[in-house]
Design a protein around this motif. Structure first.
Motif, PDB file in Angstrom:
ATOM      1  N   GLY A  48       0.794  -1.216   0.000  1.00 42.44           N
ATOM      2  CA  GLY A  48       0.000   0.000   0.000  1.00 42.44           C
ATOM      3  C   GLY A  48       0.832   1.273   0.000  1.00 42.44           C
ATOM      4  O   GLY A  48       0.310   2.358  -0.209  1.00 42.44           O
ATOM      5  N   LYS A  49       2.135   1.160   0.246  1.00 42.56           N
ATOM      6  CA  LYS A  49       2.998   2.343   0.189  1.00 42.56           C
ATOM      7  C   LYS A  49       3.498   2.524  -1.241  1.00 42.56           C
ATOM      8  O   LYS A  49       3.579   1.565  -2.000  1.00 42.56           O
ATOM      9  N   ALA A  50       3.850   3.755  -1.568  1.00 43.08           N
ATOM     10  CA  ALA A  50       4.453   3.999  -2.888  1.00 43.08           C
ATOM     11  C   ALA A  50       5.760   3.230  -2.954  1.00 43.08           C
ATOM     12  O   ALA A  50       6.518   3.201  -1.988  1.00 43.08           O
ATOM     13  N   PRO A  51       6.031   2.569  -4.091  1.00 46.43           N
ATOM     14  CA  PRO A  51       7.268   1.793  -4.175  1.00 46.43           C
ATOM     15  C   PRO A  51       8.514   2.669  -4.058  1.00 46.43           C
ATOM     16  O   PRO A  51       8.545   3.778  -4.580  1.00 46.43           O
ATOM     17  N   VAL A  52       9.488   2.163  -3.336  1.00 46.57           N
ATOM     18  CA  VAL A  52      10.776   2.834  -3.226  1.00 46.57           C
ATOM     19  C   VAL A  52      11.484   2.673  -4.569  1.00 46.57           C
ATOM     20  O   VAL A  52      11.511   1.582  -5.135  1.00 46.57           O
ATOM     21  N   ARG A  53      12.033   3.782  -5.083  1.00 49.95           N
ATOM     22  CA  ARG A  53      12.755   3.730  -6.360  1.00 49.95           C
ATOM     23  C   ARG A  53      14.236   3.519  -6.077  1.00 49.95           C
ATOM     24  O   ARG A  53      14.844   4.281  -5.336  1.00 49.95           O
ATOM     25  N   VAL A  54      14.775   2.453  -6.650  1.00 51.87           N
ATOM     26  CA  VAL A  54      16.109   1.983  -6.286  1.00 51.87           C
ATOM     27  C   VAL A  54      17.022   1.888  -7.503  1.00 51.87           C
ATOM     28  O   VAL A  54      16.588   1.462  -8.575  1.00 51.87           O
ATOM     29  N   ALA A  55      18.282   2.260  -7.309  1.00 52.93           N
ATOM     30  CA  ALA A  55      19.313   1.976  -8.308  1.00 52.93           C
ATOM     31  C   ALA A  55      20.391   1.148  -7.612  1.00 52.93           C
ATOM     32  O   ALA A  55      20.744   1.414  -6.463  1.00 52.93           O
ATOM     33  N   VAL A 104      16.822   5.441  -3.208  1.00 52.39           N
ATOM     34  CA  VAL A 104      17.920   4.719  -2.567  1.00 52.39           C
ATOM     35  C   VAL A 104      18.900   4.279  -3.647  1.00 52.39           C
ATOM     36  O   VAL A 104      18.475   3.817  -4.710  1.00 52.39           O
ATOM     37  N   ILE A 105      20.185   4.422  -3.363  1.00 49.74           N
ATOM     38  CA  ILE A 105      21.214   3.906  -4.270  1.00 49.74           C
ATOM     39  C   ILE A 105      22.036   2.875  -3.503  1.00 49.74           C
ATOM     40  O   ILE A 105      22.536   3.168  -2.405  1.00 49.74           O
ATOM     41  N   ASP A 143      21.074  10.851   2.579  1.00 48.65           N
ATOM     42  CA  ASP A 143      22.032   9.855   3.068  1.00 48.65           C
ATOM     43  C   ASP A 143      21.468   8.428   2.947  1.00 48.65           C
ATOM     44  O   ASP A 143      21.503   7.636   3.877  1.00 48.65           O
ATOM     45  N   ARG A 144      20.923   8.145   1.772  1.00 51.28           N
ATOM     46  CA  ARG A 144      20.384   6.803   1.506  1.00 51.28           C
ATOM     47  C   ARG A 144      21.194   6.134   0.397  1.00 51.28           C
ATOM     48  O   ARG A 144      20.665   5.580  -0.560  1.00 51.28           O
ATOM     49  N   THR A 166      20.220  -7.195   3.109  1.00 53.39           N
ATOM     50  CA  THR A 166      20.896  -5.910   2.912  1.00 53.39           C
ATOM     51  C   THR A 166      20.010  -4.953   2.108  1.00 53.39           C
ATOM     52  O   THR A 166      19.850  -3.780   2.468  1.00 53.39           O
ATOM     53  N   LEU A 167      19.416  -5.466   1.021  1.00 50.76           N
ATOM     54  CA  LEU A 167      18.547  -4.618   0.193  1.00 50.76           C
ATOM     55  C   LEU A 167      17.311  -4.196   0.975  1.00 50.76           C
ATOM     56  O   LEU A 167      16.931  -3.020   0.953  1.00 50.76           O
ATOM     57  N   ALA A 168      16.694  -5.122   1.683  1.00 50.57           N
ATOM     58  CA  ALA A 168      15.478  -4.800   2.459  1.00 50.57           C
ATOM     59  C   ALA A 168      15.774  -3.723   3.490  1.00 50.57           C
ATOM     60  O   ALA A 168      15.011  -2.767   3.644  1.00 50.57           O
ATOM     61  N   ALA A 169      16.913  -3.848   4.192  1.00 53.78           N
ATOM     62  CA  ALA A 169      17.263  -2.875   5.235  1.00 53.78           C
ATOM     63  C   ALA A 169      17.508  -1.480   4.647  1.00 53.78           C
ATOM     64  O   ALA A 169      17.119  -0.476   5.240  1.00 53.78           O
ATOM     65  N   GLY A 170      18.142  -1.423   3.474  1.00 47.85           N
ATOM     66  CA  GLY A 170      18.410  -0.137   2.844  1.00 47.85           C
ATOM     67  C   GLY A 170      17.159   0.492   2.238  1.00 47.85           C
ATOM     68  O   GLY A 170      16.990   1.710   2.259  1.00 47.85           O
ATOM     69  N   MET A 171      16.289  -0.376   1.700  1.00 45.73           N
ATOM     70  CA  MET A 171      15.057   0.131   1.073  1.00 45.73           C
ATOM     71  C   MET A 171      14.044   0.588   2.122  1.00 45.73           C
ATOM     72  O   MET A 171      13.322   1.558   1.912  1.00 45.73           O
ATOM     73  N   TYR A 172      13.997  -0.132   3.222  1.00 43.98           N
ATOM     74  CA  TYR A 172      12.970   0.114   4.256  1.00 43.98           C
ATOM     75  C   TYR A 172      13.606   0.206   5.647  1.00 43.98           C
ATOM     76  O   TYR A 172      13.368  -0.654   6.497  1.00 43.98           O
ATOM     77  N   PRO A 173      14.413   1.244   5.892  1.00 44.04           N
ATOM     78  CA  PRO A 173      15.095   1.327   7.203  1.00 44.04           C
ATOM     79  C   PRO A 173      14.088   1.340   8.362  1.00 44.04           C
ATOM     80  O   PRO A 173      14.396   0.869   9.452  1.00 44.04           O
ATOM     81  N   GLU A 174      12.872   1.818   8.095  1.00 42.33           N
ATOM     82  CA  GLU A 174      11.866   1.894   9.161  1.00 42.33           C
ATOM     83  C   GLU A 174      11.453   0.510   9.662  1.00 42.33           C
ATOM     84  O   GLU A 174      10.966   0.366  10.777  1.00 42.33           O
ATOM     85  N   LEU A 175      11.654  -0.537   8.866  1.00 40.19           N
ATOM     86  CA  LEU A 175      11.264  -1.885   9.280  1.00 40.19           C
ATOM     87  C   LEU A 175      12.244  -2.491  10.268  1.00 40.19           C
ATOM     88  O   LEU A 175      11.898  -3.395  11.015  1.00 40.19           O
ATOM     89  N   SER A 176      13.477  -2.005  10.265  1.00 43.58           N
ATOM     90  CA  SER A 176      14.471  -2.616  11.146  1.00 43.58           C
ATOM     91  C   SER A 176      14.693  -1.786  12.406  1.00 43.58           C
ATOM     92  O   SER A 176      15.586  -2.060  13.185  1.00 43.58           O
ATOM     93  N   GLU A 177      13.873  -0.751  12.591  1.00 40.92           N
ATOM     94  CA  GLU A 177      14.033   0.089  13.801  1.00 40.92           C
ATOM     95  C   GLU A 177      13.379  -0.565  14.993  1.00 40.92           C
ATOM     96  O   GLU A 177      12.432  -1.296  14.880  1.00 40.92           O
TER      97      GLU A 177
END
Length: 177
Positions: A48-55, A104-105, A143-144, A166-177
Motif C-alpha cells: 500500500g505504500k508507494a514503491p521505493v525507487r532503487v538503483a 535509494v542507491i 544519506d540513503r 541488505t537490500l530490504a534494510a536499505g530500502m525500508y530502514p523503518e522496518l528494522s528500527e
C-alpha cells in the motif's frame, strides 16, 4: 554474464540442486524457505505504500555499471516491492542517474584478499557521495546511499539471503528500527 535473466527463482533452484548433490536437502530447503519468508514479510510490511525507487550501481573506473531488470540484484529489488529507477541497460551515465533520481542507491563493492574492506567500502560509497555532479540526488541528500557486497547479489547461491536482507534494510530502514 549469461544470456538469460538472473532471478531469485534461479537461485532457489541452484540451492536446491546443490542440496541434492551434497545430500543436504533439508538445509537447502530451509534456506530457500527463509529467503521466501524474508521476501513475503517485507512485501507485506510495505503493502500500500508507494514503491521505493532503487538503483543498484557499481563504480568501475570512469563508468557506472547498472544492475537492471535482468540481474539478480534487480530481481531482488522488484521482489521486495521496490521499483528499479533505471531498469534498462548495464551501464548508467551520471546524467541518467540524475534524471531517474532514485530514493535509494546501492553501491556494489568487492574487497579482494589483501584489500582493507573498510577502505574499499568507503571508496565505493565516496564515488557517489562526494561527487559534486551528484550532490543534488535525493539519495545523496537523504544519506540513503547504501553498500552491498557483490557476492551477495550476483550468482549468490547461499549468500542470496544476505543480499535480500541488505537490500530490504536499505530500502525500508523503518522496518528494522
Amino acid at each position: 554474464p549469461g544470456g538469460y535473466p538472473r532471478t531469485l527463482e534461479n537461485e532457489y533452484t541452484d540451492i536446491l540442486n546443490l542440496g541434492r548433490i551434497f545430500a543436504v536437502e533439508d538445509r537447502a530447503q530451509a534456506l530457500v524457505e527463509e529467503m521466501k519468508t524474508e521476501i513475503s514479510r517485507t512485501k507485506a510490511a510495505v503493502e500500500g505504500k508507494a514503491p521505493v525507487r532503487v538503483a543498484v550501481i557499481e563504480p568501475m573506473g570512469d563508468s557506472l555499471s547498472n544492475y537492471g531488470a535482468h540481474t539478480l540484484a534487480g530481481d531482488m529489488v522488484t521482489q521486495l516491492g521496490g521499483e528499479l529507477a533505471h531498469p534498462d541497460g548495464s551501464e548508467i551515465s551520471k546524467e541518467d542517474l540524475l534524471a531517474c533520481d532514485p530514493d535509494v542507491i546501492f553501491v556494489v563493492y568487492m574487497a579482494y584478499s589483501g584489500d582493507d574492506p573498510e577502505s574499499v567500502m568507503a571508496g565505493q560509497r565516496a564515488v557517489i557521495m562526494e561527487d559534486p555532479a551528484l550532490a543534488s540526488l535525493s539519495a545523496v541528500r537523504q544519506d540513503r546511499v547504501c553498500l552491498v557486497m557483490l557476492g551477495d547479489i550476483y550468482a549468490a547461491g547461499p549468500r542470496t539471503k544476505d543480499g535480500i536482507q541488505t537490500l530490504a534494510a536499505g530500502m525500508y530502514p523503518e522496518l528494522s528500527e
